[in-house]
Write a protein that holds these residues in place. Structure first.
Motif, PDB file in Angstrom:
ATOM      1  N   HIS A  24     -46.521 -75.234  29.592  1.00  0.00           N
ATOM      2  CA  HIS A  24     -44.946 -75.274  30.536  1.00  0.00           C
ATOM      3  C   HIS A  24     -44.716 -74.327  29.714  1.00  0.00           C
ATOM      4  O   HIS A  24     -43.894 -73.391  31.312  1.00  0.00           O
ATOM      5  CB  HIS A  24     -44.533 -76.767  29.739  1.00  0.00           C
ATOM      6  CG  HIS A  24     -45.261 -78.097  30.713  1.00  0.00           C
ATOM      7  ND1 HIS A  24     -45.567 -77.907  32.242  1.00  0.00           N
ATOM      8  CD2 HIS A  24     -45.061 -79.634  30.115  1.00  0.00           C
ATOM      9  CE1 HIS A  24     -45.868 -79.373  32.350  1.00  0.00           C
ATOM     10  NE2 HIS A  24     -45.912 -80.339  31.055  1.00  0.00           N
ATOM     11  N   GLN A  25     -44.412 -74.278  28.881  1.00  0.00           N
ATOM     12  CA  GLN A  25     -43.248 -72.696  28.708  1.00  0.00           C
ATOM     13  C   GLN A  25     -44.116 -71.634  29.458  1.00  0.00           C
ATOM     14  O   GLN A  25     -43.099 -70.766  29.517  1.00  0.00           O
ATOM     15  CB  GLN A  25     -43.385 -72.393  27.400  1.00  0.00           C
ATOM     16  CG  GLN A  25     -43.214 -73.673  25.895  1.00  0.00           C
ATOM     17  CD  GLN A  25     -41.111 -73.691  26.145  1.00  0.00           C
ATOM     18  OE1 GLN A  25     -40.967 -72.713  27.412  1.00  0.00           O
ATOM     19  NE2 GLN A  25     -40.777 -74.324  25.402  1.00  0.00           N
ATOM     20  N   ARG A  26     -45.386 -71.025  29.166  1.00  0.00           N
ATOM     21  CA  ARG A  26     -45.615 -69.665  30.078  1.00  0.00           C
ATOM     22  C   ARG A  26     -45.031 -70.499  31.502  1.00  0.00           C
ATOM     23  O   ARG A  26     -44.766 -69.045  32.294  1.00  0.00           O
ATOM     24  CB  ARG A  26     -47.829 -70.098  29.743  1.00  0.00           C
ATOM     25  CG  ARG A  26     -48.516 -69.551  28.909  1.00  0.00           C
ATOM     26  CD  ARG A  26     -49.271 -68.459  29.342  1.00  0.00           C
ATOM     27  NE  ARG A  26     -50.164 -70.500  29.464  1.00  0.00           N
ATOM     28  CZ  ARG A  26     -50.806 -70.814  28.684  1.00  0.00           C
ATOM     29  NH1 ARG A  26     -50.456 -70.620  27.057  1.00  0.00           N
ATOM     30  NH2 ARG A  26     -51.042 -71.954  29.321  1.00  0.00           N
ATOM     31  N   ARG A  27     -45.610 -71.193  32.292  1.00  0.00           N
ATOM     32  CA  ARG A  27     -44.602 -71.083  33.557  1.00  0.00           C
ATOM     33  C   ARG A  27     -43.453 -71.542  33.597  1.00  0.00           C
ATOM     34  O   ARG A  27     -43.415 -70.279  34.740  1.00  0.00           O
ATOM     35  CB  ARG A  27     -44.935 -73.016  33.963  1.00  0.00           C
ATOM     36  CG  ARG A  27     -45.043 -73.078  36.055  1.00  0.00           C
ATOM     37  CD  ARG A  27     -45.210 -74.577  35.660  1.00  0.00           C
ATOM     38  NE  ARG A  27     -46.384 -75.778  36.374  1.00  0.00           N
ATOM     39  CZ  ARG A  27     -47.465 -75.784  37.124  1.00  0.00           C
ATOM     40  NH1 ARG A  27     -47.261 -74.915  37.902  1.00  0.00           N
ATOM     41  NH2 ARG A  27     -48.529 -76.086  36.560  1.00  0.00           N
ATOM     42  N   LEU A  28     -42.770 -71.968  32.670  1.00  0.00           N
ATOM     43  CA  LEU A  28     -41.119 -71.506  33.146  1.00  0.00           C
ATOM     44  C   LEU A  28     -41.203 -70.179  32.635  1.00  0.00           C
ATOM     45  O   LEU A  28     -40.152 -70.138  33.632  1.00  0.00           O
ATOM     46  CB  LEU A  28     -40.174 -72.471  31.804  1.00  0.00           C
ATOM     47  CG  LEU A  28     -40.482 -73.648  32.368  1.00  0.00           C
ATOM     48  CD1 LEU A  28     -39.959 -74.996  31.200  1.00  0.00           C
ATOM     49  CD2 LEU A  28     -39.464 -74.249  33.570  1.00  0.00           C
ATOM     50  N   ARG A  29     -41.526 -69.798  31.465  1.00  0.00           N
ATOM     51  CA  ARG A  29     -41.171 -68.391  31.731  1.00  0.00           C
ATOM     52  C   ARG A  29     -41.641 -67.398  32.775  1.00  0.00           C
ATOM     53  O   ARG A  29     -41.133 -66.122  32.869  1.00  0.00           O
ATOM     54  CB  ARG A  29     -42.120 -67.434  30.465  1.00  0.00           C
ATOM     55  CG  ARG A  29     -41.697 -68.362  28.986  1.00  0.00           C
ATOM     56  CD  ARG A  29     -42.105 -66.900  27.948  1.00  0.00           C
ATOM     57  NE  ARG A  29     -43.611 -67.216  27.585  1.00  0.00           N
ATOM     58  CZ  ARG A  29     -44.178 -68.716  27.144  1.00  0.00           C
ATOM     59  NH1 ARG A  29     -42.893 -68.328  25.810  1.00  0.00           N
ATOM     60  NH2 ARG A  29     -45.326 -68.507  26.916  1.00  0.00           N
ATOM     61  N   ARG A  30     -43.340 -67.747  33.457  1.00  0.00           N
ATOM     62  CA  ARG A  30     -43.137 -67.617  35.040  1.00  0.00           C
ATOM     63  C   ARG A  30     -42.080 -67.521  36.032  1.00  0.00           C
ATOM     64  O   ARG A  30     -41.481 -66.448  37.160  1.00  0.00           O
ATOM     65  CB  ARG A  30     -43.891 -67.742  35.391  1.00  0.00           C
ATOM     66  CG  ARG A  30     -44.847 -67.010  36.176  1.00  0.00           C
ATOM     67  CD  ARG A  30     -46.269 -67.098  36.389  1.00  0.00           C
ATOM     68  NE  ARG A  30     -46.551 -68.587  36.716  1.00  0.00           N
ATOM     69  CZ  ARG A  30     -47.747 -68.749  35.377  1.00  0.00           C
ATOM     70  NH1 ARG A  30     -48.235 -68.131  34.814  1.00  0.00           N
ATOM     71  NH2 ARG A  30     -48.040 -70.105  35.704  1.00  0.00           N
ATOM     72  N   VAL A  31     -41.230 -68.974  35.984  1.00  0.00           N
ATOM     73  CA  VAL A  31     -40.242 -68.452  37.030  1.00  0.00           C
ATOM     74  C   VAL A  31     -38.980 -68.196  35.866  1.00  0.00           C
ATOM     75  O   VAL A  31     -38.629 -67.308  37.833  1.00  0.00           O
ATOM     76  CB  VAL A  31     -39.575 -70.394  36.958  1.00  0.00           C
ATOM     77  CG1 VAL A  31     -38.453 -70.552  37.886  1.00  0.00           C
ATOM     78  CG2 VAL A  31     -40.923 -71.183  37.786  1.00  0.00           C
ATOM     79  N   GLU A  32     -38.765 -68.218  35.261  1.00  0.00           N
ATOM     80  CA  GLU A  32     -37.599 -67.078  34.816  1.00  0.00           C
ATOM     81  C   GLU A  32     -37.989 -65.608  34.943  1.00  0.00           C
ATOM     82  O   GLU A  32     -37.069 -64.866  35.375  1.00  0.00           O
ATOM     83  CB  GLU A  32     -37.186 -66.630  33.004  1.00  0.00           C
ATOM     84  CG  GLU A  32     -36.373 -65.907  32.524  1.00  0.00           C
ATOM     85  CD  GLU A  32     -36.391 -66.178  30.545  1.00  0.00           C
ATOM     86  OE1 GLU A  32     -37.092 -66.328  30.188  1.00  0.00           O
ATOM     87  OE2 GLU A  32     -35.408 -65.319  30.552  1.00  0.00           O
ATOM     88  N   GLY A  33     -39.299 -64.825  35.384  1.00  0.00           N
ATOM     89  CA  GLY A  33     -39.504 -63.691  35.529  1.00  0.00           C
ATOM     90  C   GLY A  33     -39.182 -63.472  37.524  1.00  0.00           C
ATOM     91  O   GLY A  33     -39.166 -62.672  37.656  1.00  0.00           O
ATOM     92  N   GLN A  34     -39.233 -64.464  37.530  1.00  0.00           N
ATOM     93  CA  GLN A  34     -38.591 -64.647  39.196  1.00  0.00           C
ATOM     94  C   GLN A  34     -37.460 -64.654  39.202  1.00  0.00           C
ATOM     95  O   GLN A  34     -37.521 -63.447  40.579  1.00  0.00           O
ATOM     96  CB  GLN A  34     -39.568 -65.508  40.012  1.00  0.00           C
ATOM     97  CG  GLN A  34     -41.025 -65.650  39.937  1.00  0.00           C
ATOM     98  CD  GLN A  34     -41.893 -67.207  40.540  1.00  0.00           C
ATOM     99  OE1 GLN A  34     -41.333 -68.082  39.897  1.00  0.00           O
ATOM    100  NE2 GLN A  34     -42.231 -67.310  41.122  1.00  0.00           N
ATOM    101  N   VAL A  35     -36.949 -65.284  38.551  1.00  0.00           N
ATOM    102  CA  VAL A  35     -35.463 -65.364  38.659  1.00  0.00           C
ATOM    103  C   VAL A  35     -34.631 -64.045  38.491  1.00  0.00           C
ATOM    104  O   VAL A  35     -33.993 -62.877  39.000  1.00  0.00           O
ATOM    105  CB  VAL A  35     -34.520 -66.374  37.647  1.00  0.00           C
ATOM    106  CG1 VAL A  35     -33.104 -66.402  37.832  1.00  0.00           C
ATOM    107  CG2 VAL A  35     -35.042 -68.107  38.371  1.00  0.00           C
TER     108      VAL A  35
END
Lengths: 98, 98, 98, 98
Positions: free
Chosen positions: C16-27
């Motif tokens: 989950h954390q990896r996925r959320l860091r990826r979303v943060e990168g997208q934003v």
């Protein structure tokens, strides 16, 4: 809600009617499934199919609307363009949120 | 797709049928609008209403399914629970993406 | 919002954390695109990607929640089950409508 | 993806950046919640909020795009209009389906 001009989708009316009759068939299928105590998950799958079909119809309609009414308004002038863009944007927002 | 057990929604069948008949009416209304060259934006508003109604139906069905089939499966054992949870999760994903 | 029990997703925290860091990168990528006057359509494509990633995260979380909290509540008794099912159904409705 | 013209949203850049920084904050908040074992349902509520914020950003961007790039293309000629309408329709479809 009648309109003096032919709407942007008038060239595709037959295709739209066929699509909408298919959606009507799906909704009647849902009634039959509920009537026959079909399994919830199977009913939900059919709901998703009907929703997707309605959405595909809406997206086509919207593209035809942009290609005709919005483009025409843009050529008519700034005020006409602003009115049509705002109206289209509101319709898109309703679609995205529904 | 028939099922030996009564589905989770069997207590609410009448309400579901009423709701689905209303959706059917909305889809027939869409056919009439296209037939009468209604304005694209008015058609789109009606599509959003039908989609929202289908979604509300799906959400109720899903809650009834969780409250009956998934809860029953949980009490039956780990394997039954895992099967039903996965199946429900897939149905939810289809709903969210449709 | 802290909780005495470990949440249903605790086994998948790293994913989950990896996925959320990826979303943060997208934003953050979106901020850069807006800053550099990127083409609207390219920005919109990136928004769709971020939204899809958030949705995929939510769907996984929800499945884990059903598999743990809802299943546990079902075994605890009718009242606990009803509370958890209602709560899950509300969260699903928010997801479907967002 | 750089562009010789200023994009349709250039007048609203500050508002967009503020909005995107808020979304970034929400995504970091999600990471913190997962890290602190927050309750699944609370995490899901925050995901819905972030998704809604991204969607609102996309809808504004899209309206600005219609009002500038699509309107300009309509005035440039039929071919330019067709290209921009198709491109916008594809972006709308991605939004509706995400």
């Amino acid at each position: 809600m009648e309109h003096q001009h032919r709407p942007g989708y008038s060239g595709a009316k037959d295709a739209h009617q066929r699509r909408l009759r298919r959606v009507e068939g799906q909704v009647r299928g849902l009634q039959r499934m509920v009537d026959e105590d079909a399994y919830c998950i199977d009913v939900l799958t059919q709901v998703s199919a009907a929703t997707k079909a309605l959405q595909a119809f809406a997206l086509e309609l919207l593209e035809e609307h942009l290609a005709s009414c919005v483009v025409d308004a843009a050529r008519e002038g700034d005020e006409a363009a602003a009115v049509k863009v705002r109206e289209a944007a509101d319709a898109i927002a309703r679609l995205v949120r529904s």
